[in-house]
Scaffold this active site. Structure first.
Site, PDB file in Angstrom:
ATOM      1  N   GLN A 159       0.833  -1.200   0.000  1.00 58.32           N
ATOM      2  CA  GLN A 159       0.000   0.000   0.000  1.00 58.32           C
ATOM      3  C   GLN A 159       0.870   1.255   0.000  1.00 58.32           C
ATOM      4  O   GLN A 159       2.059   1.210   0.299  1.00 58.32           O
ATOM      5  CB  GLN A 159      -0.932  -0.009   1.223  1.00 58.32           C
ATOM      6  CG  GLN A 159      -0.225  -0.300   2.540  1.00 58.32           C
ATOM      7  CD  GLN A 159      -1.070  -1.083   3.537  1.00 58.32           C
ATOM      8  OE1 GLN A 159      -2.289  -1.136   3.412  1.00 58.32           O
ATOM      9  NE2 GLN A 159      -0.443  -1.667   4.544  1.00 58.32           N
ATOM     10  N   HIS A 190      -8.664   3.262  19.649  1.00 65.49           N
ATOM     11  CA  HIS A 190      -7.960   2.141  20.290  1.00 65.49           C
ATOM     12  C   HIS A 190      -8.581   1.752  21.635  1.00 65.49           C
ATOM     13  O   HIS A 190      -8.733   0.568  21.932  1.00 65.49           O
ATOM     14  CB  HIS A 190      -6.462   2.462  20.424  1.00 65.49           C
ATOM     15  CG  HIS A 190      -5.766   2.474  19.093  1.00 65.49           C
ATOM     16  ND1 HIS A 190      -4.900   3.482  18.701  1.00 65.49           N
ATOM     17  CD2 HIS A 190      -5.842   1.623  18.046  1.00 65.49           C
ATOM     18  CE1 HIS A 190      -4.465   3.219  17.478  1.00 65.49           C
ATOM     19  NE2 HIS A 190      -5.018   2.113  17.058  1.00 65.49           N
ATOM     20  N   ASP A 214       0.241  -0.307  13.653  1.00 66.90           N
ATOM     21  CA  ASP A 214       0.671   0.923  14.332  1.00 66.90           C
ATOM     22  C   ASP A 214       0.961   0.677  15.811  1.00 66.90           C
ATOM     23  O   ASP A 214       1.627   1.468  16.461  1.00 66.90           O
ATOM     24  CB  ASP A 214      -0.380   2.033  14.170  1.00 66.90           C
ATOM     25  CG  ASP A 214      -1.756   1.548  14.581  1.00 66.90           C
ATOM     26  OD1 ASP A 214      -2.003   1.395  15.789  1.00 66.90           O
ATOM     27  OD2 ASP A 214      -2.590   1.304  13.684  1.00 66.90           O
ATOM     28  N   ASP A 266      -0.114 -12.555   6.548  1.00 68.93           N
ATOM     29  CA  ASP A 266      -1.533 -12.377   6.253  1.00 68.93           C
ATOM     30  C   ASP A 266      -2.368 -12.939   7.415  1.00 68.93           C
ATOM     31  O   ASP A 266      -2.184 -14.097   7.815  1.00 68.93           O
ATOM     32  CB  ASP A 266      -1.852 -13.112   4.953  1.00 68.93           C
ATOM     33  CG  ASP A 266      -3.335 -13.074   4.629  1.00 68.93           C
ATOM     34  OD1 ASP A 266      -4.007 -12.108   5.029  1.00 68.93           O
ATOM     35  OD2 ASP A 266      -3.826 -14.014   3.982  1.00 68.93           O
ATOM     36  N   GLY A 267      -3.263 -12.113   7.925  1.00 65.04           N
ATOM     37  CA  GLY A 267      -4.075 -12.505   9.067  1.00 65.04           C
ATOM     38  C   GLY A 267      -4.926 -13.729   8.773  1.00 65.04           C
ATOM     39  O   GLY A 267      -5.087 -14.612   9.632  1.00 65.04           O
ATOM     40  N   ASP A 284      -8.200  -5.386  13.705  1.00 61.87           N
ATOM     41  CA  ASP A 284      -7.847  -3.961  13.600  1.00 61.87           C
ATOM     42  C   ASP A 284      -7.303  -3.736  12.198  1.00 61.87           C
ATOM     43  O   ASP A 284      -6.120  -3.472  11.997  1.00 61.87           O
ATOM     44  CB  ASP A 284      -6.789  -3.648  14.672  1.00 61.87           C
ATOM     45  CG  ASP A 284      -6.459  -2.165  14.732  1.00 61.87           C
ATOM     46  OD1 ASP A 284      -7.160  -1.375  14.072  1.00 61.87           O
ATOM     47  OD2 ASP A 284      -5.488  -1.814  15.412  1.00 61.87           O
ATOM     48  N   PRO A 291      -6.663  -4.704   0.961  1.00 61.75           N
ATOM     49  CA  PRO A 291      -6.136  -6.081   1.037  1.00 61.75           C
ATOM     50  C   PRO A 291      -6.751  -6.889   2.183  1.00 61.75           C
ATOM     51  O   PRO A 291      -6.579  -8.100   2.266  1.00 61.75           O
ATOM     52  CB  PRO A 291      -4.636  -5.888   1.293  1.00 61.75           C
ATOM     53  CG  PRO A 291      -4.325  -4.510   0.845  1.00 61.75           C
ATOM     54  CD  PRO A 291      -5.578  -3.708   0.956  1.00 61.75           C
TER      55      PRO A 291
HETATM   56  N1  SAM Z   1      -7.709   1.593  12.844  1.00 60.52           N
HETATM   57  C1  SAM Z   1      -7.484   1.477  11.486  1.00 60.52           C
HETATM   58  C2  SAM Z   1      -8.648   1.768  10.587  1.00 60.52           C
HETATM   59  O1  SAM Z   1      -9.669   1.149  10.680  1.00 60.52           O
HETATM   60  O2  SAM Z   1      -8.529   2.691   9.805  1.00 60.52           O
HETATM   61  C3  SAM Z   1      -6.775   0.232  11.148  1.00 60.52           C
HETATM   62  C4  SAM Z   1      -5.348   0.574  11.374  1.00 60.52           C
HETATM   63  S1  SAM Z   1      -4.177  -0.629  11.109  1.00 60.52           S
HETATM   64  C5  SAM Z   1      -2.829   0.354  10.657  1.00 60.52           C
HETATM   65  C6  SAM Z   1      -4.679  -1.516   9.677  1.00 60.52           C
HETATM   66  C7  SAM Z   1      -3.626  -2.546   9.288  1.00 60.52           C
HETATM   67  O3  SAM Z   1      -4.243  -3.672   8.688  1.00 60.52           O
HETATM   68  C8  SAM Z   1      -2.590  -2.039   8.289  1.00 60.52           C
HETATM   69  O4  SAM Z   1      -1.355  -1.884   8.930  1.00 60.52           O
HETATM   70  C9  SAM Z   1      -2.565  -3.123   7.204  1.00 60.52           C
HETATM   71  O5  SAM Z   1      -1.248  -3.428   6.777  1.00 60.52           O
HETATM   72  C10 SAM Z   1      -3.213  -4.292   7.937  1.00 60.52           C
HETATM   73  N2  SAM Z   1      -3.790  -5.325   7.055  1.00 60.52           N
HETATM   74  C11 SAM Z   1      -4.515  -5.170   5.918  1.00 60.52           C
HETATM   75  N3  SAM Z   1      -4.828  -6.368   5.401  1.00 60.52           N
HETATM   76  C12 SAM Z   1      -4.300  -7.307   6.233  1.00 60.52           C
HETATM   77  C13 SAM Z   1      -4.279  -8.717   6.239  1.00 60.52           C
HETATM   78  N4  SAM Z   1      -4.872  -9.423   5.253  1.00 60.52           N
HETATM   79  N5  SAM Z   1      -3.642  -9.356   7.257  1.00 60.52           N
HETATM   80  C14 SAM Z   1      -3.037  -8.656   8.252  1.00 60.52           C
HETATM   81  N6  SAM Z   1      -3.004  -7.310   8.275  1.00 60.52           N
HETATM   82  C15 SAM Z   1      -3.624  -6.648   7.300  1.00 60.52           C
END
Ligand code: SAM
Length: 411
Positions: A159, A190, A214, A266-267, A284, A291
């Site tokens: 991203q 949070h 974060d 990947d979650g 979160d 993604p």
């Molecule tokens: N609070 C925030 C919001 O709703 O706007 C979310 C913040 S947090 C930084 C979101 C994170 O999800 C990002 O760092 C992104 O890299 C991660 N993310 C996106 N897709 C993901 C996936 N498939 N597995 C794990 N993490 C993922």
């Protein structure tokens, strides 16, 4: 004058030989990629070097841009390329366009190895025109903030990552043009995400956060003394690295806590493969159209349920009920097809420009049933006394839903 200077050194390229040795082919590629990026060509110059000791000569060239320049030099005998793009960001932020141009050219050369660098030019402390950035709530409504400084702009493997600064928000993280978290208001999201479920659980010991690179949610979670291990899985290692360096006021170093297990991955895959069980799982993540899309589906909710320990719960954010009513209805009914209780709640989040819906979903836990005294007692027992939003009275208020929101939820 503020600007972004990107360089890339490409090694062992396996792209078409013509773009290394033929100035017309290279010029065509650079012009095409410049136009695709949205930058403006005002001139260009190309020179092919003669053959040397039986090896074809390379090409050097430059494209003059209204925004500044692209310069490129090829070494066919080594399969190497040096590339630089500079854009000034005076009247507009051209950083994303510069990244796109660089990435388009790199893709054509197909290098085996790349060394990238970037320099944010200009006096970062000098007063500059504030950047007014808008974000969509839905196709009809937008909101925005003025940012006075751009601290970082970087294309990660997943991203576009930006760090901006505003007087109201402090340092702010944006991913693919969407506001994620900000120093001065992160406590709304949070604290709202973590404490209602964590406080309702009588003894949470192992927790999982998917996304959340974060570190802000992790920091709130670790305030619960009973947490022995908190695993955080974010797909993007760059978000974690940037947050460790620049967003310490949000995560307070939680990403390096001995109780934290930080995984880059990947979650969805993690949840499928892990054999661990968790008392609490927090999603979160970025929104469903990113993604993280596959992590907002019934199949994934089912996988999450399998990793929950007896009495456990999952927490998810659903979107803005006023602006995204269909999304709230779809997600809450999908959650309800997997979990017995969908305990929906909500709070206003300044960074997201709206009253925001979240839910604690579980077959057992019903946080709305926790009374004021019980929450107060747990806050004292767990020695949590540094919160800015959540308290024992707010706990119940979070679950008091306006009628228009209730109507979007399964009966
Ligand atoms: N609070 C925030 C919001 O709703 O706007 C979310 C913040 S947090 C930084 C979101 C994170 O999800 C990002 O760092 C992104 O890299 C991660 N993310 C996106 N897709 C993901 C996936 N498939 N597995 C794990 N993490 C993922």
């Amino acid at each position: 004058m503020q600007g972004l200077h990107l360089t890339a050194d490409l090694y062992q390229c396996t792209g078409d030989l013509s773009i290394f040795v033929d100035e017309n082919a290279l010029a065509a590629l650079c012009r095409q990629q410049t136009e695709l990026s949205g930058l403006t060509i005002v001139g260009d110059k190309w020179v092919t070097f003669p053959e040397y000791q039986g090896e074809p000569g390379g090409v050097t060239g430059a494209v003059l841009l209204a925004e500044s320049h692209l310069a490129i030099h090829t070494w066919p005998e080594r399969g190497g390329v040096t590339l630089d793009v500079y854009v000034c960001n005076f009247s507009d932020d051209n950083s994303g366009k510069a990244q796109q141009l660089l990435d388009g050219i790199i893709a054509a050369f197909n290098p085996t190895q790349i060394q990238r660098n970037q320099l944010i030019r200009g006096d970062q402390d000098a007063p500059s025109e504030p950047e007014l950035l808008w974000e969509n709530l839905n196709p009809n409504s937008v909101y925005g903030f003025r940012f006075t400084r751009r601290l970082l702009s970087k294309q990660t493997a997943f991203q576009q990552l930006e760090l901006l600064e505003s007087a109201d928000l402090g340092k702010t993280l944006r991913l693919d043009g969407c506001l994620m978290t900000a120093e001065k208001e992160e406590f709304f999201y949070h604290e709202g995400l973590i404490h209602p479920a964590a406080m309702a659980h009588p003894n949470p010991r192992h927790a999982l956060i998917l996304g959340g690179g974060d570190g802000g949610a992790l920091e709130e979670l670790l305030k619960h003394k009973s947490i022995e291990s908190a695993t955080l899985v974010d797909i993007d290692g760059d978000v974690i690295a940037v947050s460790k360096e620049h967003l310490l006021s949000i995560n307070k170093g939680a990403l390096d806590s001995p109780r934290a297990n930080v995984v880059v991955g990947d979650g969805a895959q993690f949840v499928k493969e892990t054999e661990q069980k968790f008392d609490l799982v927090f999603l979160d993540l970025t929104d469903p159209e990113t993604p993280a899309g596959p992590l907002y589906t019934p199949a994934f909710f089912q996988d999450c349920k399998k990793v929950l320990a007896e009495g456990g719960a999952m927490v998810i954010h659903l979107g803005a009920p006023f602006y995204e009513p269909e999304q709230i209805t779809r997600l809450s009914s999908e959650l309800n097809s997997v979990f017995k209780h969908v305990n929906a709640y909500g709070l206003h989040i300044p960074l997201y420009g709206a009253y925001w819906a979240m839910a604690v979903v579980s077959d057992h836990l019903q946080p709305a049933q926790l009374g004021v005294e019980q929450v107060q007692q747990r806050l004292v027992e767990r020695e949590i006394d540094d919160l800015q939003y959540y308290n024992s009275a707010v706990h119940g208020a979070l679950f008091a839903l306006p009628n228009y929101y209730q109507k979007l939820l399964p009966r």
